[in-house]
Scaffold this motif. Sequence first.
Motif, PDB file in Angstrom:
ATOM      1  N   LYS A  55      -1.912 -13.637   9.397  1.00  0.00           N
ATOM      2  CA  LYS A  55      -3.230 -13.078   9.096  1.00  0.00           C
ATOM      3  C   LYS A  55      -3.197 -11.554   9.139  1.00  0.00           C
ATOM      4  CE  LYS A  55      -6.322 -13.053  12.256  1.00  0.00           C
ATOM      5  NZ  LYS A  55      -7.280 -13.316  13.294  1.00  0.00           N
ATOM      6  N   GLU A  56      -2.541 -11.026  10.144  1.00  0.00           N
ATOM      7  CA  GLU A  56      -2.450  -9.576  10.292  1.00  0.00           C
ATOM      8  C   GLU A  56      -1.626  -8.948   9.171  1.00  0.00           C
ATOM      9  OE1 GLU A  56      -1.967 -11.793  12.680  1.00  0.00           O
ATOM     10  OE2 GLU A  56      -3.289 -11.265  14.358  1.00  0.00           O
ATOM     11  N   GLY A  57      -0.565  -9.631   8.752  1.00  0.00           N
ATOM     12  CA  GLY A  57       0.268  -9.129   7.664  1.00  0.00           C
ATOM     13  C   GLY A  57      -0.501  -9.022   6.356  1.00  0.00           C
ATOM     14  N   ILE A  58      -1.269 -10.056   6.036  1.00  0.00           N
ATOM     15  CA  ILE A  58      -2.085 -10.026   4.815  1.00  0.00           C
ATOM     16  C   ILE A  58      -3.153  -8.942   4.926  1.00  0.00           C
ATOM     17  CG2 ILE A  58      -3.768 -11.329   3.449  1.00  0.00           C
ATOM     18  CD1 ILE A  58      -2.032 -13.815   3.969  1.00  0.00           C
ATOM     19  N   MET A  59      -3.737  -8.805   6.113  1.00  0.00           N
ATOM     20  CA  MET A  59      -4.766  -7.778   6.320  1.00  0.00           C
ATOM     21  C   MET A  59      -4.183  -6.374   6.111  1.00  0.00           C
ATOM     22  SD  MET A  59      -7.138  -7.102   9.670  1.00  0.00           S
ATOM     23  CE  MET A  59      -5.734  -6.760  10.710  1.00  0.00           C
ATOM     24  N   VAL A  60      -3.005  -6.118   6.663  1.00  0.00           N
ATOM     25  CA  VAL A  60      -2.366  -4.810   6.504  1.00  0.00           C
ATOM     26  C   VAL A  60      -2.043  -4.555   5.025  1.00  0.00           C
ATOM     27  CG1 VAL A  60      -0.270  -3.475   7.008  1.00  0.00           C
ATOM     28  CG2 VAL A  60      -1.498  -4.613   8.861  1.00  0.00           C
ATOM     29  N   ALA A  61      -1.548  -5.567   4.322  1.00  0.00           N
ATOM     30  CA  ALA A  61      -1.224  -5.405   2.900  1.00  0.00           C
ATOM     31  C   ALA A  61      -2.476  -5.073   2.087  1.00  0.00           C
ATOM     32  CB  ALA A  61      -0.565  -6.676   2.366  1.00  0.00           C
ATOM     33  N   CYS A  62      -3.568  -5.779   2.350  1.00  0.00           N
ATOM     34  CA  CYS A  62      -4.807  -5.546   1.596  1.00  0.00           C
ATOM     35  C   CYS A  62      -5.412  -4.182   1.923  1.00  0.00           C
ATOM     36  CB  CYS A  62      -5.814  -6.656   1.885  1.00  0.00           C
ATOM     37  SG  CYS A  62      -5.336  -8.257   1.201  1.00  0.00           S
ATOM     38  N   LEU A  63      -5.462  -3.843   3.207  1.00  0.00           N
ATOM     39  CA  LEU A  63      -6.009  -2.538   3.590  1.00  0.00           C
ATOM     40  C   LEU A  63      -5.168  -1.393   3.039  1.00  0.00           C
ATOM     41  CD1 LEU A  63      -7.121  -3.200   7.273  1.00  0.00           C
ATOM     42  CD2 LEU A  63      -8.593  -2.672   5.322  1.00  0.00           C
ATOM     43  N   LYS A  64      -3.859  -1.555   3.082  1.00  0.00           N
ATOM     44  CA  LYS A  64      -2.969  -0.516   2.542  1.00  0.00           C
ATOM     45  C   LYS A  64      -3.235  -0.314   1.051  1.00  0.00           C
ATOM     46  CE  LYS A  64       0.832  -1.359   0.829  1.00  0.00           C
ATOM     47  NZ  LYS A  64       1.746  -1.183  -0.238  1.00  0.00           N
ATOM     48  N   SER A  65      -3.355  -1.388   0.307  1.00  0.00           N
ATOM     49  CA  SER A  65      -3.613  -1.285  -1.130  1.00  0.00           C
ATOM     50  C   SER A  65      -4.959  -0.617  -1.401  1.00  0.00           C
ATOM     51  CB  SER A  65      -3.593  -2.670  -1.780  1.00  0.00           C
ATOM     52  OG  SER A  65      -2.311  -3.225  -1.711  1.00  0.00           O
ATOM     53  N   PHE A  66      -5.981  -1.031  -0.674  1.00  0.00           N
ATOM     54  CA  PHE A  66      -7.316  -0.476  -0.879  1.00  0.00           C
ATOM     55  C   PHE A  66      -7.369   1.010  -0.519  1.00  0.00           C
ATOM     56  CE2 PHE A  66     -11.643   0.449   0.648  1.00  0.00           C
ATOM     57  CZ  PHE A  66     -12.334   0.217  -0.534  1.00  0.00           C
ATOM     58  N   LEU A  67      -6.826   1.365   0.642  1.00  0.00           N
ATOM     59  CA  LEU A  67      -6.856   2.763   1.067  1.00  0.00           C
ATOM     60  C   LEU A  67      -5.993   3.649   0.173  1.00  0.00           C
ATOM     61  CD1 LEU A  67      -6.820   2.287   4.937  1.00  0.00           C
ATOM     62  CD2 LEU A  67      -8.751   2.988   3.495  1.00  0.00           C
ATOM     63  N   LEU A  68      -4.885   3.113  -0.299  1.00  0.00           N
ATOM     64  CA  LEU A  68      -4.032   3.877  -1.211  1.00  0.00           C
ATOM     65  C   LEU A  68      -4.761   4.140  -2.530  1.00  0.00           C
ATOM     66  CD1 LEU A  68      -1.278   5.134  -0.942  1.00  0.00           C
ATOM     67  CD2 LEU A  68      -0.285   3.084  -1.922  1.00  0.00           C
ATOM     68  N   MET A  69      -5.568   3.176  -2.963  1.00  0.00           N
ATOM     69  CA  MET A  69      -6.366   3.388  -4.163  1.00  0.00           C
ATOM     70  C   MET A  69      -7.355   4.538  -3.933  1.00  0.00           C
ATOM     71  SD  MET A  69      -9.337   1.053  -5.944  1.00  0.00           S
ATOM     72  CE  MET A  69     -10.256   1.109  -4.431  1.00  0.00           C
ATOM     73  N   LEU A  70      -7.983   4.573  -2.756  1.00  0.00           N
ATOM     74  CA  LEU A  70      -8.931   5.649  -2.462  1.00  0.00           C
ATOM     75  C   LEU A  70      -8.235   7.005  -2.387  1.00  0.00           C
ATOM     76  CD1 LEU A  70     -11.202   3.957   0.231  1.00  0.00           C
ATOM     77  CD2 LEU A  70     -11.683   4.278  -2.201  1.00  0.00           C
ATOM     78  N   VAL A  71      -7.039   7.027  -1.806  1.00  0.00           N
ATOM     79  CA  VAL A  71      -6.305   8.285  -1.652  1.00  0.00           C
ATOM     80  C   VAL A  71      -5.797   8.793  -3.002  1.00  0.00           C
ATOM     81  CG1 VAL A  71      -4.197   9.306  -0.687  1.00  0.00           C
ATOM     82  CG2 VAL A  71      -5.658   7.880   0.747  1.00  0.00           C
ATOM     83  N   LEU A  72      -5.202   7.907  -3.794  1.00  0.00           N
ATOM     84  CA  LEU A  72      -4.599   8.311  -5.060  1.00  0.00           C
ATOM     85  C   LEU A  72      -5.592   8.336  -6.217  1.00  0.00           C
ATOM     86  CD1 LEU A  72      -1.212   6.357  -4.862  1.00  0.00           C
ATOM     87  CD2 LEU A  72      -1.587   8.801  -4.468  1.00  0.00           C
ATOM     88  N   GLY A  73      -6.651   7.550  -6.114  1.00  0.00           N
ATOM     89  CA  GLY A  73      -7.631   7.495  -7.188  1.00  0.00           C
ATOM     90  C   GLY A  73      -7.202   6.668  -8.376  1.00  0.00           C
TER      91      GLY A  73
END
Length: 171
Positions: A55-73
């Motif tokens: 559960k934590e692994g999937i959560m980290v993967a999803c949060l990383k993708s979402f936050l990277l989208m916000l950072v990179l645009g």
Amino acid sequence: MMNLRKNIFIALLVSMGVAIGYIESLIPLPIPVPGARLGLSNIIILTTLVLFGYKEGIMVACLKSFLLMLVLGHVTSFFYSITGGILSCLGMIFAIKYLVPKISNIGVSEIGSACHNIGQVLVAGLIIQNWKIITYLPFLLLLGIFTGFFVGLSTNYIVEVLEKHMIFLKR
């Protein structure tokens, strides 16, 4: 207190994944395959899966993708990243559950790398409405062999150190 430490550590893992993903986006690859990246932030995701659970692994993967989208645009890149990340996690979870006594984290990483590449090519086919994009898959899978090996090897060292020095990581 134990749960707070775990949550703080997972937040740190997410931030490291975003930082590695950002740095990785700045590195040009000398291959003519659009969208190909090294996948070094997957070290963080595999480490999370091994140390904390699925559960934590999937959560980290999803949060990383979402936050990277916000950072990179890069909104379109988010769809590639999230699909690849989730399929990669599912492949690695399957490998950890059923294959780990027979394979190491390197093998788990190789499976995750292949699933990530397959997911990204499927999303690309849907987005551009052209399934000829699948011809990139062999090149991505070949690159994934090398990066998957490095990700798995790095994860082995990181997990070894963290398990030795951080008692609270035990599930």
